[in-house]
Design a protein around this motif. Structure first.
Motif, PDB file in Angstrom:
ATOM      1  N   ILE A  21       0.866  -1.180   0.000  1.00 16.64           N
ATOM      2  CA  ILE A  21       0.000   0.000   0.000  1.00 16.64           C
ATOM      3  C   ILE A  21       0.901   1.227   0.000  1.00 16.64           C
ATOM      4  CG2 ILE A  21      -1.701   1.319   1.325  1.00 16.64           C
ATOM      5  CD1 ILE A  21      -2.673  -1.383   2.471  1.00 16.64           C
ATOM      6  N   CYS A  33       1.005   5.395   0.292  1.00 14.93           N
ATOM      7  CA  CYS A  33       0.255   6.612   0.622  1.00 14.93           C
ATOM      8  C   CYS A  33       0.914   7.787  -0.082  1.00 14.93           C
ATOM      9  CB  CYS A  33       0.286   6.873   2.118  1.00 14.93           C
ATOM     10  SG  CYS A  33      -0.283   5.483   3.090  1.00 14.93           S
ATOM     11  N   ILE A  54      -6.737   1.646   5.684  1.00 14.35           N
ATOM     12  CA  ILE A  54      -5.889   0.463   5.508  1.00 14.35           C
ATOM     13  C   ILE A  54      -6.488  -0.737   6.227  1.00 14.35           C
ATOM     14  CG2 ILE A  54      -3.612  -0.493   6.118  1.00 14.35           C
ATOM     15  CD1 ILE A  54      -2.491   2.346   5.312  1.00 14.35           C
ATOM     16  N   GLU A  55      -7.117  -0.505   7.377  1.00 17.98           N
ATOM     17  CA  GLU A  55      -7.835  -1.598   8.055  1.00 17.98           C
ATOM     18  C   GLU A  55      -8.903  -2.170   7.128  1.00 17.98           C
ATOM     19  OE1 GLU A  55      -7.173  -2.756  11.030  1.00 17.98           O
ATOM     20  OE2 GLU A  55      -6.368  -1.159  12.317  1.00 17.98           O
ATOM     21  N   ILE A 112      -8.901  -1.986   3.750  1.00 19.70           N
ATOM     22  CA  ILE A 112      -8.267  -2.654   2.600  1.00 19.70           C
ATOM     23  C   ILE A 112      -7.885  -4.074   2.990  1.00 19.70           C
ATOM     24  CG2 ILE A 112      -6.225  -2.651   1.081  1.00 19.70           C
ATOM     25  CD1 ILE A 112      -6.305   0.449   1.277  1.00 19.70           C
ATOM     26  N   PHE A 131      -1.892  -6.742   3.728  1.00 23.73           N
ATOM     27  CA  PHE A 131      -0.747  -6.075   3.078  1.00 23.73           C
ATOM     28  C   PHE A 131       0.531  -6.567   3.738  1.00 23.73           C
ATOM     29  CE2 PHE A 131      -1.851  -3.571   6.744  1.00 23.73           C
ATOM     30  CZ  PHE A 131      -0.620  -3.283   7.301  1.00 23.73           C
ATOM     31  N   ILE A 190       3.653  -1.069   3.873  1.00 19.14           N
ATOM     32  CA  ILE A 190       3.067   0.244   3.596  1.00 19.14           C
ATOM     33  C   ILE A 190       4.232   1.173   3.309  1.00 19.14           C
ATOM     34  CG2 ILE A 190       1.726   2.189   4.477  1.00 19.14           C
ATOM     35  CD1 ILE A 190       0.410   0.271   6.450  1.00 19.14           C
TER      36      ILE A 190
END
Ligand SMILES: Cc1cc2nc3c(=O)[nH]c(=O)nc-3n(C[C@H](O)[C@H](O)[C@H](O)COP(=O)(O)OP(=O)(O)OC[C@H]3O[C@@H](n4cnc5c(N)ncnc54)[C@H](O)[C@@H]3O)c2cc1C
Ligand SMILES: Nc1ncnc2c1ncn2[C@@H]1O[C@H](COP(=O)(O)O)[C@@H](O)[C@H]1O
Lengths: 266, 330
Positions: free
Chosen positions: A4, A6, A110-111, A113, A116, A119
């Motif tokens: 992920i 950002c 993100i929780e 999504i 992963f 990040i």
């Protein structure tokens, strides 16, 4: 390997200095006309590194950003470069959040999504340079973090990371899932391909609002900020450079050396 | 609420880092303003205790030392827990770190954890109604912001190197030494330190140099840095670079001057083929005298320079180097 990234969309930092203007009354930086915003510089390195890792190890890259509708442009660019999914986090109640508020919104997204391994954030944003969103996000999610990443090697579920120091690098091993903040030494971001741009232009970007994620609205937005901006202005520099000239540049150079000697600077 | 100020001290090759002295200077002032104590925390391997005397003579009333194998080499996980323990033990009003590879990697996590405010890369700190106020250049130095902490809890800030004067040494000052209670085992972590690869710079260190000669994109290639090295040798100067030169792969990143590189404060800074972007000037700005050599008379660097030559460095540098050599020999 699922990653992920950002990203933050910012005003282009490479505009000529004379086009940079501040509204002191409103304590805002004015956006110059006809200049497109860009992906914050280190975030572009993060995107590139995620794609490079995916090319070797497979997996999926999801890009997220908290911002206005116009941030879709930057998300599309990430898709065109080779990322798989992009999500825009946009809601009135997200506006004016500081780095910690943004970290809380990102954490909630993100929780949602879900799975992963890594990040990635930039080490510092080009505009407000809070220097804290990525690390606060790691704290919010309880993840180990490696800052100022300059090199990464994957070894199973562990990463060997080189992190920048003042006088070299430091090598650390970290278990995934983890958060990395990326520095520019790591790579040179690619340009999106024509095919990539076409593909990205056809993609619908989901927009998540506060009701789509689990977030305590009292902990985000300007009322939750722990710092208050009290003043914003541009520094003034009195340009009184003395230009040294002569018949030739060589002569001017000699004159300059003499002048520095006279001034006891050397 | 507490009136104490805590600073994170760091060591470089078993000596106290200069920036720690800058932190102690402003930390002392802030603690006096509040009427509290100045506390310093320092983590490291065995022998770190030795540095506490120096911290006290530079203004600390109390030193918290964390000596352990786990602090031999920096990892975010261990340092975070160590510093968190020190923050909880001392529960200060204000916690200051330096904007270094360690300070900036720890402070944001501590701040988030404690619901504290965090002001990054500050050039000035003070109080107003006992709230921490900071001056913080933003937008790469194109704008200056003033911020004020709103929290009733802890306020945290990181200090930009060379922004504030170092503390004076006061011989005979006394203070307390406390050992940090830490109960982290190296097995518990998700992270481990493998090694540090230090890049030894030849000659003078960039940060300490009295003269810096710096090159940018205008040099046109890695090989052209040899012109600068020649000049550097004659002047006994350190050689620096802009980020553009680093990104092009011409020189290593340790040579970068600027917001995300080193802050230098030499007596003389010679900028060659550098446009003078704000982010670069964050690092070069503290120099006392700036000389610029650039083909573009409108380059922003000339607004910050004392002397300038408009022209191709390839013509200017050899003559300049030769003349300096002649002058310095006589
Ligand atoms: C978040 C962020 C952080 C950054 N951090 C840093 C940082 O720490 N340090 C840093 O330096 N930059 C940093 N930058 C980048 C910065 O914005 C500039 O892009 C960079 O400093 C430009 O480098 P330059 O002056 O070498 O290149 P340019 O801006 O391209 O300038 C080259 C200059 O060389 C001149 N020139 C060309 N040919 C000749 C010749 N033959 N003789 C003489 N002069 C010639 C040109 O006229 C021009 O002025 C950062 C940017 C961002 C967004
Ligand atoms: N609005 C945002 N949306 C997504 N990521 C962000 C946002 N703001 C900051 N970040 C991430 O956090 C990094 C550091 O930003 P900052 O804390 O402002 O220096 C950026 O490089 C991004 O990776």
């Amino acid at each position: 390997m699922n990653i992920i990234v950002c990203i933050k969309q910012v005003q282009d930092p490479d505009i000529p200095p004379r086009d940079f203007k501040v509204d002191e009354e409103k304590m805002e930086v004015l956006s110059p006309a006809n200049v497109s915003p860009v992906i914050s510089t280190f975030d572009e390195n993060a995107i590139e590194e995620a794609i490079a890792l995916k090319e070797v190890h497979g997996g999926k890259i999801t890009v997220v950003t908290v911002g206005s509708e116009s941030c879709k442009d930057s998300l599309k660019k990430c898709l065109a470069m080779g990322c798989d999914d992009a999500i825009l986090l946009n809601d009135d109640c997200f506006e004016d959040s500081d780095a910690f508020g943004i970290a809380r919104i990102l954490a909630a997204a993100i929780e949602k999504i879900g799975e992963f391994d890594i990040i990635m954030c930039g080490r510092l944003s080009s505009d407000w340079s809070f220097g804290s969103t990525g690390l606060a996000l790691a704290e919010a999610l309880g993840l180990p973090s490696v800052g100022q990443l300059q090199k990464i090697t994957v070894e199973g579920d562990e990463l060997i990371c080189e992190r920048g120091l003042e006088d070299g690098v430091e090598v650390v091993k970290v278990k995934t899932p983890c958060l990395l903040t990326v520095s520019n030494e790591i790579n040179n971001p690619r340009l999106p391909s024509v095919k990539g741009i076409l593909m990205a232009s056809r993609k619908q970007l989901p927009i998540w609002k506060s009701t789509d994620i689990e977030i305590d609205e009292s902990k985000i937005g300007s009322s939750a900020n722990t710092l208050e901006l009290t003043k914003l202005y541009q520094p003034v520099f009195t340009g009184n450079c003395e230009f040294i000239e002569d018949e030739s540049l060589e002569e001017a150079a000699k004159k300059l050396a003499l002048r520095l000697r006279e001034d006891k600077i050397i | 609420m507490s009136k104490d100020v805590l600073i994170l001290a760091e060591s470089v090759e078993d000596k106290l880092a200069l920036i720690s002295s800058e932190l102690l200077g402003i930390g002392r002032k802030l603690a006096d303003d509040l009427g509290g104590d100045l506390i310093a925390v320092i983590l490291g391997s065995e022998g770190t205790k030795e540095l506490s005397k120096g911290l006290i003579s530079l203004g600390a009333d109390k030193v918290i030392v964390g000596e352990s194998d786990i602090f031999d080499g920096y990892t975010n996980s261990f340092y975070l827990e160590g510093i968190d323990a020190a923050v909880r033990e001392s529960s200060p009003h204000t916690f200051l770190v330096a904007n270094t590879s360690v300070g900036r990697d720890i402070a944001p996590r501590i701040a988030f954890r404690h619901n504290a405010s965090y002001a990054h890369d500050c050039t000035e700190l003070s109080y107003e109604d006992e709230k921490l106020c900071a001056i913080r250049p933003v937008w790469g130095g194109s704008a200056i912001s003033h911020v004020k902490s709103k929290t009733e809890n802890l306020s945290i800030a990181s200090l930009r190197p060379k922004a504030l004067p170092m503390a004076d040494i006061i011989e005979g000052r006394t203070g307390d030494l406390v050992e940090l209670n830490i109960s982290i085992e190296s097995g518990e972590t998700l992270m481990s330190f493998l090694e540090a690869k230090k890049v030894q710079s030849e000659g003078v260190r960039l940060e300490d140099a009295e003269i810096v000669v710096s090159g940018g994109r205008g040099l046109g290639g890695a090989e052209n840095f040899s012109h600068l090295e020649k000049l550097g040798k004659v002047l006994k100067a350190a050689v620096g670079a802009s980020r553009a030169a680093v990104d092009a792969g011409w020189v290593p990143t340790q040579m970068q001057v600027g917001q995300t590189g080193k802050i230098v404060s030499p007596n003389l800074y010679i900028a060659v083929g550098i446009s003078g972007a704000m982010q670069h000037m964050v690092g070069a700005g503290p120099s006392k005298n700036i000389v610029a050599i650039n083909t573009d008379a409108d380059a922003p660097i000339f607004q910050r320079a004392r002397y300038g030559i408009v022209g191709d460095y390839k013509k200017v540098l050899p003559a300049l180097t030769e003349k300096f050599e002649e002058l310095l020999q006589s």
